[in-house]
Scaffold this motif. Structure first.
Motif, short mmCIF file in Angstrom:
data_model
loop_
_atom_site.label_atom_id
_atom_site.label_comp_id
_atom_site.label_asym_id
_atom_site.label_seq_id
_atom_site.Cartn_x
_atom_site.Cartn_y
_atom_site.Cartn_z
N LYS A 1 0.38 -1.10 -0.07
CA LYS A 1 0.05 -0.11 0.13
C LYS A 1 0.71 0.79 0.07
O LYS A 1 1.76 1.20 1.20
CB LYS A 1 -1.07 0.09 1.04
CG LYS A 1 -1.92 -0.73 0.91
CD LYS A 1 -2.68 -1.19 2.16
CE LYS A 1 -4.27 -1.74 1.69
NZ LYS A 1 -5.35 -1.62 2.70
N ILE A 2 0.60 2.13 -0.74
CA ILE A 2 1.57 2.88 -1.40
C ILE A 2 1.12 3.80 -2.29
O ILE A 2 -0.08 4.06 -2.92
CB ILE A 2 2.62 2.48 -1.89
CG1 ILE A 2 4.00 4.03 -2.06
CG2 ILE A 2 2.52 2.02 -2.62
CD1 ILE A 2 5.68 3.18 -2.38
N SER A 3 0.96 5.37 -1.79
CA SER A 3 0.98 6.03 -2.72
C SER A 3 1.21 5.54 -4.52
O SER A 3 2.36 5.86 -4.08
CB SER A 3 0.37 7.55 -2.64
OG SER A 3 1.86 8.49 -2.29
N ALA A 4 0.87 7.03 -5.70
CA ALA A 4 1.84 6.84 -6.58
C ALA A 4 2.57 7.63 -6.50
O ALA A 4 3.39 7.23 -6.84
CB ALA A 4 0.02 6.87 -7.78
N GLU A 5 1.62 8.43 -6.01
CA GLU A 5 3.59 9.84 -6.22
C GLU A 5 5.03 8.71 -5.62
O GLU A 5 5.61 8.99 -5.98
CB GLU A 5 3.33 10.97 -5.75
CG GLU A 5 4.65 11.85 -5.49
CD GLU A 5 4.30 13.21 -4.87
OE1 GLU A 5 4.59 13.80 -3.98
OE2 GLU A 5 2.47 13.24 -3.90
N ASN A 6 4.58 7.99 -4.26
CA ASN A 6 6.03 7.81 -3.79
C ASN A 6 5.96 6.57 -4.20
O ASN A 6 6.99 5.92 -4.45
CB ASN A 6 5.15 7.66 -2.37
CG ASN A 6 5.33 8.51 -1.58
OD1 ASN A 6 5.92 9.64 -1.53
ND2 ASN A 6 4.62 8.80 0.64
#
Length: 102
Positions: A60-65
């Motif tokens: 689970k991670i943001s697209a940006e990260n």
């Protein structure tokens, strides 16, 4: 967000050869931005948008990260420690993934 998604898809596609030895299904859960699943159980891994495969590990991670992670601008262990990366499922597969992406 459209440009980021295109960059992310390109980054993931370009990383597939590095994941050939992973031997597992990994899902990148980007929250509202959807999911990308990497099926690396074969010699030629494939990328699936919003796939329905059962992953051994979900990141689970943001697209940006994720873009930062793929570009080497985010240390995966620091990201995990700071809660920017969350792992569900096999931590062993997650560690193999980090090693493969180098």
């Amino acid at each position: 967000m459209g440009g980021l998604q295109v960059d992310l898809e390109d980054d993931l596609e370009n990383s597939l050869p590095k994941l050939a030895g992973l031997g597992a299904v990994v899902c990148f859960d980007l929250g509202a931005d959807g999911q990308w699943t990497v099926d690396a159980r074969t010699r030629q891994p494939r990328l699936i948008r919003d796939g329905d495969l059962d992953p051994a590990c979900t990141i689970k991670i943001s697209a940006e990260n994720l873009v930062k992670l793929m570009a080497g601008r985010m240390d995966p262990m620091l990201g995990y420690t700071l809660g920017k990366i969350k792992v569900q499922g096999s931590m062993g597969v997650a560690m193999k993934l980090v090693s493969a992406l180098g």
